[in-house]
Design an enzyme around this catalytic site. Structure first.
Site, PDB file in Angstrom:
ATOM      1  N   GLU A 365       0.892  -1.279   0.067  1.00 34.41           N
ATOM      2  CA  GLU A 365       0.057  -0.102  -0.099  1.00 34.41           C
ATOM      3  C   GLU A 365       1.012   1.379   0.082  1.00 34.41           C
ATOM      4  O   GLU A 365       0.633   2.407   0.583  1.00 34.41           O
ATOM      5  CB  GLU A 365      -1.035  -0.135   1.304  1.00 34.41           C
ATOM      6  N   GLY A 366       1.861   1.277  -0.723  1.00 29.66           N
ATOM      7  CA  GLY A 366       2.941   2.629  -0.757  1.00 29.66           C
ATOM      8  C   GLY A 366       4.023   2.346   0.001  1.00 29.66           C
ATOM      9  O   GLY A 366       3.985   2.005   1.446  1.00 29.66           O
TER      10      GLY A 366
END
Length: 386
Positions: A365-366
């Protein structure tokens, strides 16, 4: 009188309903996850049956409204994520993949027929979903995805590959993002369709009580009704990623808190040089530094949740929380392990397991780098991604 480990009285910021929910999820973790996580992690095993148990507790798609979903607040969802990750990141990840990614994609961008067909069963844990965005050569840059969907009669044919897709081998439906002549689109792919193959990635040093897979898409034929009609472009998957990133802000602090509590308990019981470890200045400094960062990170999570419930939360604010809380949580878990000494490298204690799991949480998620550049772009106005 202030609780010893809640020196800022953060519980005073939570409502009676929020505290009650926390108690329910905490009890579930104590009864269902803690007694089993050592073996699940060691064996690399995800207990599929827990999906329906979580559904019955209202943990799946809990921030979504309608279609059989619980309709709880963002703060309530965050509290649940924190308590679940205090048990294990892998179990919290399942709730995130199911609710924040797969169910959110359908809820935000699906047709009424798609929502009614999938969401009630997913909320109950009877249908498991996965979310296919990341590819073998495309993680932080999804705009370069190689998975292609081409028109064929009254439908589509999908070809490509995805990697690190949570729950794919046990899912009944996959949300697959693919490049088309009209931009990136999302498709609902039944996992039993011909040409779809999900293979668990093994062995892993992290997230062992969870499932991550490679997906192969070989001439997968779909009807036009499989496309998510409500969105075109990367706005679709990014809107879901922000839901998952929000949950991580809370979840990471759950892992950190559990590690701190384990280290505190151990330091009070472990005798060295005829005194408990907790009586030494260096140990107290470690515990104090951990507690301060947990309190700060939890305060950040609560504030972020209140913004989300008010409808004013900006994506850059999510990046602040995801970057800070993952970074601090890993440091806390590693520091907690040092208090446990050699015993800390065994599965009898949680901090190193949490630290290993958080290496994945910090990446998905990044990554730190991506969220740093999102914030850098915000404060300078200069894009540094390319």
């Amino acid at each position: 009188m202030l609780a010893k480990s809640d020196v800022l009285n953060l519980d005073g910021l939570l409502s009676a309903a929020e505290l009650s929910l926390r108690g329910s999820v905490r009890s579930f973790v104590a009864e269902r996850i803690r007694p089993n996580i050592k073996k699940w992690y060691e064996d690399g095993y995800f207990p599929v049956e827990i999906a329906r148990e979580m559904g019955a507790l209202g943990l799946l798609g809990m921030h979504l409204k309608g279609y059989g979903c619980p309709g709880r607040s963002a703060v309530e969802y965050g509290i649940a994520a924190m308590e679940l990750e205090a048990g294990d990141s892998g179990l919290r990840t399942f709730v995130s993949v199911q609710g924040s990614l797969a169910m959110s994609a359908i809820h935000k961008w699906g047709s009424e027929e798609q929502k009614n067909a999938y969401l009630p069963g997913m909320a109950r844990g009877e249908i498991i979903g996965c979310f296919g965005l990341t590819e073998p050569s495309s993680g932080s840059d999804p705009s370069s995805m190689q998975t292609i969907a081409t028109r064929s009669g009254n439908g589509w044919v999908l070809n490509g590959a995805k990697r690190w897709i949570g729950m794919a081998s046990i899912a009944q439906v996959a949300v697959i993002w693919a490049a088309t002549d009209e931009g990136i689109r999302g498709f609902l792919v039944p996992t039993d369709v011909e040409g779809f193959k999900a293979t668990p990635i093994d062995p892993k040093l992290s997230m062992r009580a969870s499932i991550q897979c490679d997906i192969e898409l070989d001439n997968v034929e779909l009807l036009d009704s499989a496309m998510l009609p409500g969105v075109q472009g990367l706005r679709g998957p990014f809107s879901c990623l922000n839901e998952a990133r929000y949950g991580i802000i809370w979840g990471a602090m759950g892992a950190a808190r559990d590690s701190y509590e384990e280290a505190l308990k151990y330091s009070l019981e472990r005798m060295q040089f005829n005194k408990p470890l907790a009586s030494y200045q260096l140990t107290q400094e470690k515990l104090v530094n951990m507690l301060i960062e947990i309190q700060k990170g939890t305060l950040l999570a609560i504030h972020t949740g209140r913004l989300k419930d008010a409808g004013t939360l900006e994506p850059v604010q999510i990046s602040v929380g995801k970057l800070n809380n993952c970074r601090e949580a890993i440091a806390i878990c590693r520091e907690a392990r040092t208090i446990l000494g050699g015993n800390g490298i065994t599965l009898d204690h949680s901090p190193l397991r949490h630290a290993n799991n958080l290496e994945s949480v910090r990446t998905y998620e990044g990554t730190d780098e991506v969220h740093t550049l999102i914030l850098g772009n915000h404060i300078t106005g200069q894009r540094a991604f390319r």
